[in-house]
Design a protein around this motif. Structure first.
Motif, PDB file in Angstrom:
ATOM      1  N   GLN B 166       0.834  -1.190   0.000  1.00 45.23           N
ATOM      2  CA  GLN B 166       0.000   0.000   0.000  1.00 45.23           C
ATOM      3  C   GLN B 166       0.877   1.252   0.000  1.00 45.23           C
ATOM      4  OE1 GLN B 166      -3.847   0.754   0.314  1.00 45.23           O
ATOM      5  NE2 GLN B 166      -2.529   2.257  -0.639  1.00 45.23           N
ATOM      6  N   ALA B 167       1.899   1.262   0.861  1.00 42.56           N
ATOM      7  CA  ALA B 167       2.798   2.419   0.920  1.00 42.56           C
ATOM      8  C   ALA B 167       3.515   2.584  -0.411  1.00 42.56           C
ATOM      9  CB  ALA B 167       3.804   2.242   2.050  1.00 42.56           C
ATOM     10  N   ARG B 168       3.871   1.458  -1.016  1.00 41.85           N
ATOM     11  CA  ARG B 168       4.538   1.489  -2.327  1.00 41.85           C
ATOM     12  C   ARG B 168       3.672   2.144  -3.371  1.00 41.85           C
ATOM     13  NH1 ARG B 168       7.717  -3.650  -4.785  1.00 41.85           N
ATOM     14  NH2 ARG B 168       9.125  -2.157  -5.725  1.00 41.85           N
ATOM     15  N   MET B 169       2.399   1.754  -3.373  1.00 46.51           N
ATOM     16  CA  MET B 169       1.483   2.294  -4.372  1.00 46.51           C
ATOM     17  C   MET B 169       1.243   3.782  -4.150  1.00 46.51           C
ATOM     18  SD  MET B 169       1.078  -0.200  -6.308  1.00 46.51           S
ATOM     19  CE  MET B 169       0.087   0.720  -7.477  1.00 46.51           C
ATOM     20  N   LEU B 170       1.559   4.254  -2.949  1.00 45.26           N
ATOM     21  CA  LEU B 170       1.411   5.691  -2.687  1.00 45.26           C
ATOM     22  C   LEU B 170       2.721   6.424  -2.962  1.00 45.26           C
ATOM     23  CD1 LEU B 170      -0.719   5.384   0.531  1.00 45.26           C
ATOM     24  CD2 LEU B 170      -1.497   6.273  -1.648  1.00 45.26           C
ATOM     25  N   GLY B 171       3.703   5.698  -3.493  1.00 51.69           N
ATOM     26  CA  GLY B 171       4.923   6.354  -3.935  1.00 51.69           C
ATOM     27  C   GLY B 171       6.085   6.286  -2.961  1.00 51.69           C
ATOM     28  N   ALA B 172       6.005   5.420  -1.946  1.00 51.66           N
ATOM     29  CA  ALA B 172       7.081   5.351  -0.964  1.00 51.66           C
ATOM     30  C   ALA B 172       8.149   4.356  -1.400  1.00 51.66           C
ATOM     31  CB  ALA B 172       6.522   4.950   0.399  1.00 51.66           C
ATOM     32  N   GLY B 173       9.397   4.819  -1.473  1.00 47.71           N
ATOM     33  CA  GLY B 173      10.521   3.947  -1.799  1.00 47.71           C
ATOM     34  C   GLY B 173      10.886   3.076  -0.616  1.00 47.71           C
ATOM     35  N   PRO B 174      11.921   2.220  -0.776  1.00 47.57           N
ATOM     36  CA  PRO B 174      12.259   1.243   0.283  1.00 47.57           C
ATOM     37  C   PRO B 174      12.514   1.884   1.645  1.00 47.57           C
ATOM     38  CG  PRO B 174      13.586   0.885  -1.682  1.00 47.57           C
ATOM     39  CD  PRO B 174      12.790   2.123  -1.922  1.00 47.57           C
ATOM     40  N   PHE B 175      13.290   2.973   1.685  1.00 50.20           N
ATOM     41  CA  PHE B 175      13.624   3.570   2.967  1.00 50.20           C
ATOM     42  C   PHE B 175      12.393   4.192   3.636  1.00 50.20           C
ATOM     43  CE2 PHE B 175      14.768   7.288   5.492  1.00 50.20           C
ATOM     44  CZ  PHE B 175      15.499   6.654   6.487  1.00 50.20           C
ATOM     45  N   ARG B 177       9.303   3.454   3.106  1.00 48.64           N
ATOM     46  CA  ARG B 177       8.387   2.378   3.505  1.00 48.64           C
ATOM     47  C   ARG B 177       8.768   1.839   4.859  1.00 48.64           C
ATOM     48  NH1 ARG B 177       8.796   0.433  -1.803  1.00 48.64           N
ATOM     49  NH2 ARG B 177      10.060  -1.377  -1.316  1.00 48.64           N
ATOM     50  N   PHE B 178      10.092   1.625   5.029  1.00 46.26           N
ATOM     51  CA  PHE B 178      10.548   1.065   6.299  1.00 46.26           C
ATOM     52  C   PHE B 178      10.295   2.059   7.423  1.00 46.26           C
ATOM     53  CE2 PHE B 178      13.643   0.314   9.631  1.00 46.26           C
ATOM     54  CZ  PHE B 178      13.409  -1.024   9.884  1.00 46.26           C
ATOM     55  N   TYR B 179      10.601   3.315   7.176  1.00 46.99           N
ATOM     56  CA  TYR B 179      10.498   4.314   8.243  1.00 46.99           C
ATOM     57  C   TYR B 179       9.050   4.590   8.635  1.00 46.99           C
ATOM     58  CZ  TYR B 179      11.178   8.564  10.886  1.00 46.99           C
ATOM     59  OH  TYR B 179      11.162   9.495  11.882  1.00 46.99           O
ATOM     60  N   TYR B 180       8.164   4.710   7.640  1.00 52.94           N
ATOM     61  CA  TYR B 180       6.797   5.127   7.958  1.00 52.94           C
ATOM     62  C   TYR B 180       5.857   3.975   8.253  1.00 52.94           C
ATOM     63  CZ  TYR B 180       7.773   9.941   6.730  1.00 52.94           C
ATOM     64  OH  TYR B 180       8.274  11.210   6.712  1.00 52.94           O
ATOM     65  N   VAL B 181       6.146   2.802   7.729  1.00 56.90           N
ATOM     66  CA  VAL B 181       5.176   1.714   7.868  1.00 56.90           C
ATOM     67  C   VAL B 181       5.719   0.554   8.701  1.00 56.90           C
ATOM     68  CG1 VAL B 181       3.782   0.043   6.599  1.00 56.90           C
ATOM     69  CG2 VAL B 181       4.124   2.326   5.674  1.00 56.90           C
ATOM     70  N   VAL B 182       6.920   0.079   8.377  1.00 59.58           N
ATOM     71  CA  VAL B 182       7.430  -1.117   9.042  1.00 59.58           C
ATOM     72  C   VAL B 182       7.893  -0.818  10.467  1.00 59.58           C
ATOM     73  CG1 VAL B 182       9.110  -2.987   8.915  1.00 59.58           C
ATOM     74  CG2 VAL B 182       8.098  -2.083   6.825  1.00 59.58           C
ATOM     75  N   LEU B 183       8.711   0.232  10.609  1.00 57.35           N
ATOM     76  CA  LEU B 183       9.285   0.515  11.926  1.00 57.35           C
ATOM     77  C   LEU B 183       8.230   0.749  13.013  1.00 57.35           C
ATOM     78  CD1 LEU B 183      12.016   0.713  13.298  1.00 57.35           C
ATOM     79  CD2 LEU B 183      12.011   3.161  12.861  1.00 57.35           C
TER      80      LEU B 183
END
Lengths: 358, 276
Positions: B166-175, B177-183
């Motif tokens: 979902q974060a990817r589809m909103l334009g978030a790159g790997p870093f 994605r990790f910072y805003y969603v995974v962490l």
């Protein structure tokens, strides 16, 4: 010009995870979606529609084939750089962010200034009917509200294409209809290009400009709802669309005979000899009554009423003609004259006869 | 809300107090007693000799607390950096020899640390890592990492890939994605693992003793000689100091995490549990 084109996309799956070599293949698929068009992929679960959607999104890489946006080949561009947007079956709102932050997330990723982000998020939330919810957290919202917020989040960054993977299937039926209307309205207002995946016939017919019917990894037919309904390309499409009266038979020299010989008539128009299916939509079967005036060349069928069902405003009669069970939609007045086990004569206009090759 | 005092609750609280409180009372008494011998129930004379020695007599006490905490913090930071990618790989990917990688990672829980430390000691001697804080930090990783990996793995297990998609589809790159969603999702697991890592590192004696060869002085290194035969009063004082240090370290970590959560997500404190 800025349409989406899927060209000869292929994908094979090996699920070695469970030890079984169960494989699934998406056969080469072509599909073109115009700018601002609403296209649905309709098919039973496991038919590959979600796979095709994820391939379009870039979340999966195809084994072969290309995806183009406008004239640009985007097959190898990662999903985060495609400026597509996706709404999943679950709302997937980030639980640690407010609704406002969630909705403006896409803009934040595009490094839009905070003021503008907030302005856009507020505007989009108003559009989906969630004005004033910016400061709340996702868990404070109901399921329908969450999905609305997810829709707002997907639309706020003005995506080139909006992909939707059965977004309303987890909602209550009443809510689902509201959401369809909301989506339809917004889609037309913002002129977004939408690729929508669903297994719900009614949903697809209600909101789509065109529908692609999928089954077993193949795209069977693409067309407008009326086209599909009135000219299904195969019995598979017809039966998936819920068309009931599909009769197996032969055509020889312009003469149709069902396999059990219960139904026979002249087709009137030239059709190549061979095995054909006759499809009679429930509403084209009309009872012959004193008031009805069948055209001269119409096809007549004789049968017996075996069952009458009341269905919100109209009746569905099951009629035994020869050895064929036919279903036919009747108005209330027509149905009131009938009783179970009563003999009935039906007619079908020539133009309503549909033949599908074997 | 009304407080209900049921007999069971009172009995349980009493037991809890007996098990946790009594040893502390005994320690406290023993640290200020002089010549406390059987069969007297309470010491007959008191003095603050032990505390004076521990707190002011030798400057090594404060130094050792500093060393202990420094090692524990470095160990925990390294653990987080190692455990997050490891847990990600173990939970998300299927690869050959996965069971073996897992077995190696979790072996220190089952195998006594002494076994491994003998080998590590030889290697570190050659590398010149003995008697250094770096060497002790590296040696502390082996008993602490398994708990951290375990805790983060549990967090990863409950994180569906859909969130990242979902974060990817909103334009978030790997870093991003990790910072805003995974962490944010991993944080509770990381907190649990970090508490264990800090506590285990603080209480290491054997590994610190062998690898540090007496040159890296942590609080347990000072404490042990007094327990095993020296001065029970000083040992008691050190023990209390040790408990205090561990509790303060955990409280500090808790405060930092709570502050992080308050700025990131005030609702976590209000509504527990995340609906999906």
């Amino acid at each position: 010009m800025n349409g989406l084109r899927i060209e000869q996309i292929e994908k094979k799956y090996m699920t070695a995870e469970t030890g079984q070599k169960e494989s699934f293949a998406l056969e080469p698929i072509d599909l073109a979606i115009h700018e601002g068009e609403f296209v649905s992929l309709l098919g039973p679960s496991g038919c590959g529609k979600t796979t095709l959607l994820k391939l379009t999104a870039g979340l999966l890489q195809p084994d072969a084939g290309k995806i183009r946006f406008g004239n640009i080949d985007i097959t190898l561009i990662p999903p985060e750089s495609r400026r597509f947007s996706m709404v999943f079956q679950e709302p997937l709102l980030f639980p640690h962010m407010t609704i406002g932050d969630n909705v403006s997330f896409g803009l934040k990723m595009q490094k839009v200034a905070k003021k503008e982000r907030q302005f856009e998020a507020t505007r989009m939330l108003e559009m989906v009917g969630l004005a004033g919810y910016e400061g709340r957290f996702p868990e404070e919202l109901s399921g329908g509200q969450q999905q609305r917020a997810a829709l707002a989040r997907a639309l706020v960054a003005k995506p080139r294409v909006l992909l939707m993977d059965e977004p309303f299937s987890a909602l209550d039926p009443g809510l689902r209809e509201d959401m369809r209307e909301l989506l339809s309205g917004i889609q037309r207002e913002l002129e977004v290009t939408v690729l929508f995946v669903t297994h719900d016939r009614e949903e697809a017919f209600e909101i789509s400009d065109r529908i692609g019917i999928m089954s077993d990894g193949r795209l069977l037919q693409v067309g407008t709802p009326t086209e599909l309904y009135e000219q299904p390309a195969s019995t598979k499409v017809a039966s998936f669309l819920g068309l009931k009266n599909i009769i197996k038979g032969n055509i020889r020299a312009g003469h149709f005979a069902s396999e059990d010989s219960g139904i026979e008539f002249h087709t009137g128009k030239p059709i190549i000899d061979g095995k054909h299916f006759l499809i009679l939509r429930p509403e084209v079967l009309r009872p012959i009554t004193s008031s009805s005036k069948p055209q001269n060349d119409s096809v007549h069928l004789k049968g017996k009423v075996s069952k009458l069902k009341f269905k919100q405003g109209s009746y569905i009669a099951q009629i035994l003609a020869g050895n064929q069970q036919l279903e036919c939609t009747l108005s209330r007045e027509e149905a009131e004259e009938l009783e179970p086990a009563q003999a009935i004569e039906l007619y079908v206009n020539q133009t309503d006869l549909q033949f599908v090759e074997h | 809300m009304k407080q209900v005092f049921s007999p069971l609750k009172i009995i349980l609280s009493l037991l809890l107090f007996l098990f946790i409180g009594i040893p502390f009372i005994a320690l406290l008494l023993s640290s200020v007693a002089t010549g406390w011998q059987w069969p007297v129930l309470f010491p007959e004379s008191y003095s603050f000799r032990a505390w004076e020695y521990v707190l002011f007599g030798s400057s090594r006490t404060w130094q050792s607390i500093g060393t202990s905490l420094l090692i524990a913090v470095i160990v925990t930071v390294i653990n987080v950096l190692l455990a997050v990618p490891a847990a990600n790989a173990l939970v998300r990917f299927q690869f050959k020899g996965k069971w073996f990688a897992e077995a190696i990672l979790f072996a220190p829980i089952i195998i006594p640390p002494f076994v491994a430390v003998m080998g590590i000691h030889l290697t570190f001697l050659r590398l010149g890592l003995t008697e250094t804080i770096l060497g002790v930090v590296l040696a502390h990783l082996s008993p602490t990492l398994p708990y951290m990996v375990r805790a983060v793995m549990i967090s990863y297990n409950t994180l569906s890939v859909d969130w990242e998609n979902q974060a990817r589809m909103l334009g978030a790159g790997p870093f991003l994605r990790f910072y805003y969603v995974v962490l944010p999702h991993l944080l509770p697991g990381i907190a649990a693992g970090a508490s264990l890592s800090i506590l285990i590192s603080l209480s290491q004696y054997l590994i610190t003793f062998i690898i540090g060869s007496g040159q890296v002085v942590t609080l347990p290194i000072l404490l042990f000689p007094f327990i095993s035969g020296g001065d029970p009063a000083v040992a008691s004082a050190y023990s209390l100091l040790f408990a205090g240090m561990a509790i303060l370290a955990l409280l500090a970590m808790d405060a930092v995490l709570k502050k992080y959560y308050q700025t990131k997500n005030p609702s976590v404190l209000k509504v527990k549990g995340v609906k999906r």
